[in-house]
Scaffold this motif. Structure first.
Motif, PDB file in Angstrom:
ATOM      1  N   ILE A  80      67.691   5.944 -17.575  1.00 22.89           N
ATOM      2  CA  ILE A  80      67.371   5.716 -18.987  1.00 22.89           C
ATOM      3  C   ILE A  80      67.912   6.854 -19.840  1.00 22.89           C
ATOM      4  N   ARG A  81      67.758   8.074 -19.367  1.00 16.98           N
ATOM      5  CA  ARG A  81      68.292   9.227 -20.104  1.00 16.98           C
ATOM      6  C   ARG A  81      69.807   9.146 -20.223  1.00 16.98           C
ATOM      7  N   LYS A  82      70.443   8.622 -19.199  1.00 13.62           N
ATOM      8  CA  LYS A  82      71.902   8.504 -19.193  1.00 13.62           C
ATOM      9  C   LYS A  82      72.378   7.467 -20.206  1.00 13.62           C
ATOM     10  N   HIS A  83      71.700   6.303 -20.249  1.00 12.87           N
ATOM     11  CA  HIS A  83      72.123   5.208 -21.124  1.00 12.87           C
ATOM     12  C   HIS A  83      71.465   5.254 -22.498  1.00 12.87           C
ATOM     13  N   GLY A  84      70.441   6.063 -22.639  1.00 15.67           N
ATOM     14  CA  GLY A  84      69.759   6.162 -23.917  1.00 15.67           C
ATOM     15  C   GLY A  84      68.411   5.481 -23.920  1.00 15.67           C
ATOM     16  N   PRO A  85      67.468   5.953 -24.737  1.00 22.79           N
ATOM     17  CA  PRO A  85      66.093   5.431 -24.727  1.00 22.79           C
ATOM     18  C   PRO A  85      65.988   3.982 -25.165  1.00 22.79           C
ATOM     19  N   ASP A  86      67.025   3.434 -25.814  1.00 21.22           N
ATOM     20  CA  ASP A  86      66.951   2.036 -26.241  1.00 21.22           C
ATOM     21  C   ASP A  86      66.832   1.075 -25.066  1.00 21.22           C
ATOM     22  N   CYS A  87      67.317   1.487 -23.899  1.00 19.61           N
ATOM     23  CA  CYS A  87      67.270   0.595 -22.727  1.00 19.61           C
ATOM     24  C   CYS A  87      65.960   0.709 -21.961  1.00 19.61           C
ATOM     25  N   ALA A  88      65.080   1.611 -22.384  1.00 21.68           N
ATOM     26  CA  ALA A  88      63.836   1.866 -21.651  1.00 21.68           C
ATOM     27  C   ALA A  88      62.853   0.719 -21.803  1.00 21.68           C
ATOM     28  N   PRO A  89      61.976   0.524 -20.824  1.00 26.75           N
ATOM     29  CA  PRO A  89      60.875  -0.433 -21.003  1.00 26.75           C
ATOM     30  C   PRO A  89      59.970   0.048 -22.117  1.00 26.75           C
ATOM     31  N   ASP A  90      59.354  -0.887 -22.805  1.00 25.86           N
ATOM     32  CA  ASP A  90      58.451  -0.511 -23.897  1.00 25.86           C
ATOM     33  C   ASP A  90      57.106  -0.034 -23.368  1.00 25.86           C
ATOM     34  N   PHE A  91      56.770  -0.436 -22.157  1.00 23.73           N
ATOM     35  CA  PHE A  91      55.519   0.020 -21.548  1.00 23.73           C
ATOM     36  C   PHE A  91      55.628  -0.103 -20.034  1.00 23.73           C
ATOM     37  N   ILE A  92      54.787   0.650 -19.352  1.00 23.59           N
ATOM     38  CA  ILE A  92      54.618   0.537 -17.906  1.00 23.59           C
ATOM     39  C   ILE A  92      53.141   0.303 -17.640  1.00 23.59           C
ATOM     40  N   THR A  93      52.828  -0.801 -16.975  1.00 22.37           N
ATOM     41  CA  THR A  93      51.452  -1.047 -16.538  1.00 22.37           C
ATOM     42  C   THR A  93      51.313  -0.512 -15.121  1.00 22.37           C
ATOM     43  N   LEU A  94      50.503   0.505 -14.961  1.00 18.32           N
ATOM     44  CA  LEU A  94      50.327   1.146 -13.662  1.00 18.32           C
ATOM     45  C   LEU A  94      49.054   0.645 -12.998  1.00 18.32           C
ATOM     46  N   ASP A  95      49.223  -0.023 -11.877  1.00 20.36           N
ATOM     47  CA  ASP A  95      48.070  -0.538 -11.134  1.00 20.36           C
ATOM     48  C   ASP A  95      47.702   0.433 -10.021  1.00 20.36           C
ATOM     49  N   SER A  96      46.493   0.297  -9.525  1.00 24.56           N
ATOM     50  CA  SER A  96      45.979   1.186  -8.491  1.00 24.56           C
ATOM     51  C   SER A  96      45.954   0.489  -7.143  1.00 24.56           C
TER      52      SER A  96
ATOM     53  N   LEU B 230      52.578   9.938 -13.205  1.00 28.66           N
ATOM     54  CA  LEU B 230      53.417   9.170 -14.117  1.00 28.66           C
ATOM     55  C   LEU B 230      53.452   9.801 -15.499  1.00 28.66           C
ATOM     56  N   VAL B 231      52.295  10.205 -15.995  1.00 26.71           N
ATOM     57  CA  VAL B 231      52.240  10.836 -17.315  1.00 26.71           C
ATOM     58  C   VAL B 231      53.092  12.100 -17.330  1.00 26.71           C
ATOM     59  N   ASP B 232      52.916  12.949 -16.327  1.00 28.44           N
ATOM     60  CA  ASP B 232      53.651  14.216 -16.285  1.00 28.44           C
ATOM     61  C   ASP B 232      55.148  13.996 -16.102  1.00 28.44           C
ATOM     62  N   GLN B 233      55.518  12.975 -15.317  1.00 30.00           N
ATOM     63  CA  GLN B 233      56.938  12.723 -15.101  1.00 30.00           C
ATOM     64  C   GLN B 233      57.605  12.182 -16.361  1.00 30.00           C
ATOM     65  N   LEU B 234      56.897  11.365 -17.119  1.00 33.34           N
ATOM     66  CA  LEU B 234      57.439  10.898 -18.385  1.00 33.34           C
ATOM     67  C   LEU B 234      57.631  12.049 -19.356  1.00 33.34           C
ATOM     68  N   ILE B 235      56.684  12.979 -19.355  1.00 32.26           N
ATOM     69  CA  ILE B 235      56.818  14.162 -20.208  1.00 32.26           C
ATOM     70  C   ILE B 235      58.036  14.978 -19.784  1.00 32.26           C
ATOM     71  N   ALA B 236      58.175  15.215 -18.472  1.00 32.58           N
ATOM     72  CA  ALA B 236      59.301  15.986 -17.951  1.00 32.58           C
ATOM     73  C   ALA B 236      60.637  15.301 -18.248  1.00 32.58           C
ATOM     74  N   SER B 237      60.618  13.975 -18.337  1.00 35.26           N
ATOM     75  CA  SER B 237      61.846  13.220 -18.584  1.00 35.26           C
ATOM     76  C   SER B 237      62.139  13.052 -20.068  1.00 35.26           C
ATOM     77  N   GLY B 238      61.226  13.500 -20.906  1.00 38.58           N
ATOM     78  CA  GLY B 238      61.424  13.366 -22.337  1.00 38.58           C
ATOM     79  C   GLY B 238      61.223  11.945 -22.847  1.00 38.58           C
ATOM     80  N   LEU B 239      60.473  11.110 -22.101  1.00 35.14           N
ATOM     81  CA  LEU B 239      60.307   9.705 -22.457  1.00 35.14           C
ATOM     82  C   LEU B 239      58.867   9.340 -22.797  1.00 35.14           C
TER      83      LEU B 239
END
Length: 503
Positions: free
Chosen positions: A318-334, A361-370
């Protein structure tokens, strides 16, 4: 006259005696037949060694679930949901007093126990603002701004009965929350309540596929034409059965359900264990882009985390192609999520629980700038205020619950969801059992449950000294560690799953 009465009495007694003799004779014949069958069959050892009496084993085994739930299990020890949790939901749904007396039955000693840090100067409840929504899919033609942070998770028409879907739809409208359709397609009962809907696209693409089983753009456009459908969720995996598609037993595949799904009546509905056209992160982003372009509405995906490398690679792509290609949300199940039917090995042993995967997931999104681009929807046993508040403090934007809302409908955890015998009418298509679930009555309970949830979430937030539940942070929660002492969530989560550094 007396002689006639006496004769009539004797005839009656003789008839009664004959009936008793015949009944005993029939019982003796039946027992003899059962004895011979059990003694000579070779499939069941107990019945072979203990003819007739061995049959009671299965009867007692069936009754065991009932006795454990109501007589033997303590308030906090039953699984998957204990009596204390269920009772809170029942009281909330009925809008009853939800206070308790004397002291908590919850032990504060076990590792993993959560505790919220109250403030010396709690927020005054009558002056604090209510929750503020977070926009999903801001760059879509039709972005979505939900009215509630606590919503109804995916439950298909098929897994749930018609009156259950009707009650949830009506209750969601009254509560102002969204309802996920589940992977079984869109039914008229989802629509009739008028609530916001999230259309879930399962691996079989029920409700959105053409005659060959491929995803149909025309079907997607038709679905998007419904104003009530606000988002599309691609289901990659589910907590109770990661690596396995949906399972709907043939007994529950009625003519109407078969028509909605495009499958034969009375046959098991088994979805593929993954989307046949999504075999890589590139395929996933392509699918997200396609659905978003066709529908104009936010698109995300649902998954349960196990391996995390694929998600790191996805964020890098996503970082390579740009944030426009990112999913709008991620539903994380347990990994301890629920379902109507799943293989026990997958339900018991595969996937990560939400306590471990959500902070990662939260921390990785922060680290990825997303983090600001992708909304997080958390799911999996989040049905009481304390667990929902923990998920919000950890970093979730929205919460969805399935079994919590099932309990609000009257589910008694009878563990009959994979059959057509649910005693409360929630997960059966037997009209005699469905009769017990009156949609108008249960819709009110759904709305009450949501209302009580929001009330108690605000109560927890105010106790911690913040304006509302969306203001909760990790510093407001501590967790008991292996040492027996509590530690801030930041410290607990720091070394659980290594973060991948994004350059």
């Amino acid at each position: 006259m007396s002689s006639n009465l006496m004769n009539l009495g004797l005839i009656t007694l003789a008839t009664l005696g004959l009936i008793i003799v015949l009944a005993l004779f029939a019982a003796l014949i039946t027992l003899t037949v059962l004895y011979l069958i059990d003694r000579n069959q070779s499939k069941h050892s107990i019945r072979r060694n203990y003819p007739v009496f061995g049959r009671f084993r299965y009867f007692f085994e069936h009754l065991g679930e009932f006795f454990r739930q109501y007589f033997f299990a303590m308030d906090r020890e039953e699984l998957p949901f204990n009596r204390a949790e269920r009772s809170w939901v029942y009281r909330a749904a009925k809008n009853l007093d939800n206070t308790i007396a004397f002291g908590s039955t919850r032990s504060l000693d076990p590792t993993g126990t959560l505790m919220f840090m109250n403030s010396a100067f709690p927020t005054l409840s009558d002056t604090s603002p209510h929750w503020q929504p977070k926009l999903i899919g801001p760059d879509c033609r039709q972005p979505y701004e939900p009215k509630s942070l606590f919503n109804i998770s995916g439950m298909s028409y098929g897994a749930l009965s018609k009156p259950a879907i009707q009650a949830l739809s009506q209750g969601a409208k009254a509560a102002g929350c969204w309802m996920n359709t589940g992977e079984g397609g869109l039914s008229p009962f989802h629509l009739e309540g008028g609530c916001d809907l999230v259309f879930q696209l399962g691996t079989a693409k029920y409700g959105a596929r053409d005659q060959s089983g491929e995803l149909s753009d025309d079907k997607l456009r038709a679905l998007a034409a419904h104003d009530q459908i606000r988002m599309f969720e691609i289901k990659l995996s589910q907590g109770a059965k990661p690596g396995k598609g949906g399972i709907l037993p043939g007994d529950k595949v009625t003519e109407q359900i078969a028509r909605i799904r495009g499958i034969p009546v009375g046959q098991d509905s088994i979805s593929p264990n993954r989307h046949l056209d999504i075999a890589s992160n590139e395929d996933l982003l392509t699918m997200i882009h396609r659905i978003r372009e066709v529908t104009g509405k936010p698109v995300g995906f649902k998954c349960v985390l196990g391996d995390t490398d694929w998600l790191v690679d996805l964020f890098e792509l996503i970082r390579k192609h740009g944030p426009d290609c990112a999913p709008d949300f991620i539903t994380l199940d347990s990994a301890d999520g629920g379902t109507g039917a799943a293989p026990q090995p997958l339900m018991d042993y595969v996937g990560l629980p939400i306590k471990e995967s959500l902070p990662w997931l939260v921390d990785q999104l922060i680290a990825s700038g997303l983090r600001d681009r992708i909304r997080i929807i958390a799911s999996g046993k989040l049905m009481v205020p304390s667990k929902v508040a923990w998920a919000l403090a950890t970093g979730a934007d929205y919460i969805v619950s399935a079994r919590g809302y099932m309990f609000s409908l009257g589910c008694i955890q009878a563990l009959q969801c994979n059959k057509n015998t649910c005693p409360t009418g929630v997960t059966t298509h037997d009209p005699k059992l469905q009769r017990g679930l009156v949609p108008s009555d249960k819709a009110a309970r759904v709305a009450h449950y949501h209302q009580q949830m929001m009330y108690f979430l605000e109560m927890i937030a105010h106790s911690c000294g913040v304006a509302g539940p969306s203001n909760l942070e990790r510093r407001h929660v501590r967790m008991v560690t292996d040492s027996g002492l509590s530690a801030p969530l930041e410290h607990v989560y720091k070394n659980r799953i290594p973060l991948h550094t994004i350059e």
